[in-house]
Motif scaffolding. Structure first.
Motif, mmCIF file in Angstrom:
data_model
loop_
_atom_site.group_PDB
_atom_site.id
_atom_site.type_symbol
_atom_site.label_atom_id
_atom_site.label_comp_id
_atom_site.label_asym_id
_atom_site.label_seq_id
_atom_site.Cartn_x
_atom_site.Cartn_y
_atom_site.Cartn_z
ATOM 1 N N LEU A 1 0.822 -1.115 -0.098
ATOM 2 C CA LEU A 1 -0.067 0.036 0.021
ATOM 3 C C LEU A 1 0.802 1.373 -0.077
ATOM 4 O O LEU A 1 0.688 2.145 -0.704
ATOM 5 N N PHE A 2 1.912 1.206 1.066
ATOM 6 C CA PHE A 2 2.726 2.441 0.931
ATOM 7 C C PHE A 2 3.485 2.605 -0.501
ATOM 8 O O PHE A 2 3.598 3.836 -0.805
ATOM 9 N N SER A 3 4.015 1.443 -0.974
ATOM 10 C CA SER A 3 5.043 1.864 -2.124
ATOM 11 C C SER A 3 4.148 1.910 -3.356
ATOM 12 O O SER A 3 4.744 2.769 -4.345
ATOM 13 N N TRP A 4 2.925 1.289 -3.539
ATOM 14 C CA TRP A 4 2.331 1.401 -4.916
ATOM 15 C C TRP A 4 0.990 1.913 -4.785
ATOM 16 O O TRP A 4 0.845 2.831 -5.614
ATOM 17 N N VAL A 5 0.026 1.130 -4.085
ATOM 18 C CA VAL A 5 -1.295 1.622 -4.123
ATOM 19 C C VAL A 5 -1.563 2.880 -4.118
ATOM 20 O O VAL A 5 -2.303 3.696 -4.778
ATOM 21 N N ALA A 6 -1.234 3.564 -2.883
ATOM 22 C CA ALA A 6 -1.464 4.995 -2.362
ATOM 23 C C ALA A 6 -0.798 5.864 -3.159
ATOM 24 O O ALA A 6 -1.316 6.723 -3.633
ATOM 25 N N PRO A 7 0.647 5.610 -3.477
ATOM 26 C CA PRO A 7 1.232 6.628 -4.230
ATOM 27 C C PRO A 7 0.588 6.819 -5.621
ATOM 28 O O PRO A 7 0.324 7.826 -6.329
ATOM 29 N N ILE A 8 0.624 5.653 -6.324
ATOM 30 C CA ILE A 8 -0.129 5.659 -7.638
ATOM 31 C C ILE A 8 -1.492 6.336 -7.497
ATOM 32 O O ILE A 8 -2.023 7.273 -8.706
ATOM 33 N N GLY A 9 -2.333 5.692 -6.730
ATOM 34 C CA GLY A 9 -3.737 5.961 -6.698
ATOM 35 C C GLY A 9 -3.639 7.559 -6.620
ATOM 36 O O GLY A 9 -4.416 8.320 -7.201
ATOM 37 N N ILE A 10 -3.039 8.147 -5.582
ATOM 38 C CA ILE A 10 -3.122 9.423 -5.151
ATOM 39 C C ILE A 10 -2.544 10.357 -6.306
ATOM 40 O O ILE A 10 -3.350 11.420 -6.809
ATOM 41 N N GLY A 11 -1.423 9.982 -6.812
ATOM 42 C CA GLY A 11 -0.929 10.627 -8.120
ATOM 43 C C GLY A 11 -1.812 10.719 -9.607
ATOM 44 O O GLY A 11 -2.233 11.972 -9.937
ATOM 45 N N ILE A 12 -2.388 9.645 -9.660
ATOM 46 C CA ILE A 12 -3.441 9.771 -10.750
ATOM 47 C C ILE A 12 -4.692 10.503 -10.412
ATOM 48 O O ILE A 12 -5.014 11.486 -11.171
ATOM 49 N N ILE A 13 -5.236 10.417 -9.276
ATOM 50 C CA ILE A 13 -6.580 11.278 -9.079
ATOM 51 C C ILE A 13 -6.010 12.817 -9.045
ATOM 52 O O ILE A 13 -6.793 13.577 -9.450
ATOM 53 N N PHE A 14 -4.972 12.750 -8.365
ATOM 54 C CA PHE A 14 -4.601 14.522 -8.244
ATOM 55 C C PHE A 14 -4.151 15.084 -9.755
ATOM 56 O O PHE A 14 -4.762 16.140 -9.993
#
Ligand code: PHE
Length: 443
Positions: free
Chosen positions: A423-436
């Protein structure tokens, strides 16, 4: 330097929940939900809480407790000389901006507490006009905003550990009970079913990229994550406090309060015919109608209940504002070796000046805009849609990729460590990045 500590595990969880539960749940959540289409927004919000904001919360806990330092200092301890410290500075900046506009709404709450207890709120018949006259007045909201900031200042300046911990334990359960009772009343108002339908029937045609960005911003705001608030609090946690269960507890309490607030507001909104997307005033206009409808025949109850409700909302706002104030105070206190009261005074004065600008943007400064927004909306936009998600992205990326793996695992001390690392390395950063990125392009 001698550092404070929360005395118990439950105290640590309740203090963090105190930071999380506040105006964000009862005032901002219904407002965002109303302007972004209701049930579909809630679903996206829940996904954002679980996959994006909760990992950031755990990551903040890891950073704070392992470094035992403030939002900026923690990166100097854990990653000396590396640029991660920027994320700490962003947090301190966000702390100033959020506290400034948050205190405006908390000031309104303080005024409504007085108006309820003296009975003058109940003598009104048009709460919409009452609210707009009040917020556009150049003086009254500013006085209440200053009083609220002063209250926050006093708690922070004297050191918070015992104070926050002790009264979070009493206040949080009380707030929950009052909210459930009110939701019960609201759902029996005439035509309330329309509101329930609004909350439970998702209309995905209303979902745009901006709605998704709003849901993520709301998740971060409501859980107080992405700006180092909870990292600062976690630096006061003791070694026995389990980080993952604590984060799950805080997220659950926070989400329950937000959803229940929706069940107070929307049935009433549809019942009294206020528009669901009427913005910042929603809670201050519709709730008085609920009190009138529910207790109007027995005025004593109406005073008492609305007084009690606004007092509790005020206390919930206070436990949150203390935590925002604490980010910058702890940073200034520990970095510049100023005494705690002096550091707190600097923060209070800056927030007071910016808070007045936010308050005036509802009245005499209505036409003063930056990037098309008045100060109040501007500060809300910059923090919830920009600084907090970006801060969250950096925090997760740091813990997932750069922080010493053994240290992270030791702090987490959980059988879900590998899942959390994903979650820390992939899911959260990618998810946040895309939505942002998409949200901003479309916005
Ligand atoms: N989470 C708080 C609320 O819901 C607001 C907050 C934001 C507190 C950021 C601290 C930091 O009201």
């Amino acid at each position: 330097m001698e550092r404070g500590n929360f005395g118990s595990k439950i105290g640590a969880v309740l203090a963090s929940a105190g930071s999380a539960v506040g105006l964000g749940n009862i005032w901002r959540f219904p407002m965002e939900c109303g302007s972004n289409g209701g049930a579909a927004f809630i679903l996206i919000y829940l996904l954002c809480v679980f996959f994006l904001a909760m990992p950031v919360m755990v990551a903040e806990f890891v950073i704070g407790r392992s470094s035992r330092s403030n939002a900026v200092g923690s990166y100097r301890v854990l990653a000396p000389g590396k640029p991660w410290v920027v994320s700490g500075f962003m947090g301190v900046l966000a702390g100033f901006l959020v506290l400034s506009y948050y205190s405006v709404v908390a000031g309104w709450t303080l005024d409504y507490t007085f108006e309820s207890l003296t009975g003058s709120l109940m003598s009104e018949s048009d709460f919409g006009r009452f609210f707009s006259d009040f917020v556009s007045n150049p003086w009254r909201p500013v006085i209440f905003l200053s009083l609220f900031l002063l209250l926050t200042h006093c708690v922070v300046a004297t050191g918070v550990e015992k104070g926050i911990e002790r009264y979070s334990k009493i206040m949080m359960p009380m707030l929950l009970v009052i909210i459930l009772i009110l939701a019960g009343f609201s759902m029996f108002m005439p035509n309330a079913i329309e509101g329930v339908r609004f909350l439970l029937t998702p209309d995905f045609s209303k979902v745009t990229k901006d709605v998704v960005l709003s849901a993520m911003g709301q998740a971060f705001f409501s859980l107080s994550v992405g700006m180092g608030t909870l990292a600062t609090y976690a630096s006061y946690f003791n070694k026995e406090t389990k980080l993952l269960p604590s984060a799950i507890g805080v997220c659950t309490i926070d989400t329950l309060v937000a959803i229940s607030a929706g069940f107070i507001i929307f049935p009433a909104v549809f019942s009294v015919g206020v528009s669901a997307d009427s913005g910042p005033g929603l809670v201050f206009i519709t709730l008085p109608y609920v009190f009138q409808e529910a207790f109007g025949s027995v005025p004593v109850f109406e005073y008492a209940f609305s007084g009690l409700f606004y007092i509790l909302l005020l206390l919930a706002a206070l436990t949150s504002s203390i935590s925002m104030h604490e980010i910058s105070t702890a940073y200034i206190h520990e970095t510049f070796k100023l005494s705690r009261p002096k550091a707190a005074t600097i923060v209070t004065v800056i927030c007071l000046v910016m808070g007045v600008a936010c308050s005036l943007s509802f009245g005499v400064w209505k036409d003063v805009t930056v990037m098309g927004r008045g100060f109040f909306d501007l500060f809300d936009f910059i923090t919830a849609k920009f600084l907090m998600p970006l801060g969250g992205l950096l925090i997760c990326t740091f813990v997932g990729w750069d922080m010493n793996k053994k240290l992270v695992a030791a702090e987490l001390d959980s059988r879900f460590t590998s899942l959390l690392m994903i979650l820390f390395s992939w899911v959260a950063p990618i998810g946040i990045g895309i939505i942002f990125v998409y949200g901003l392009i479309s916005g």
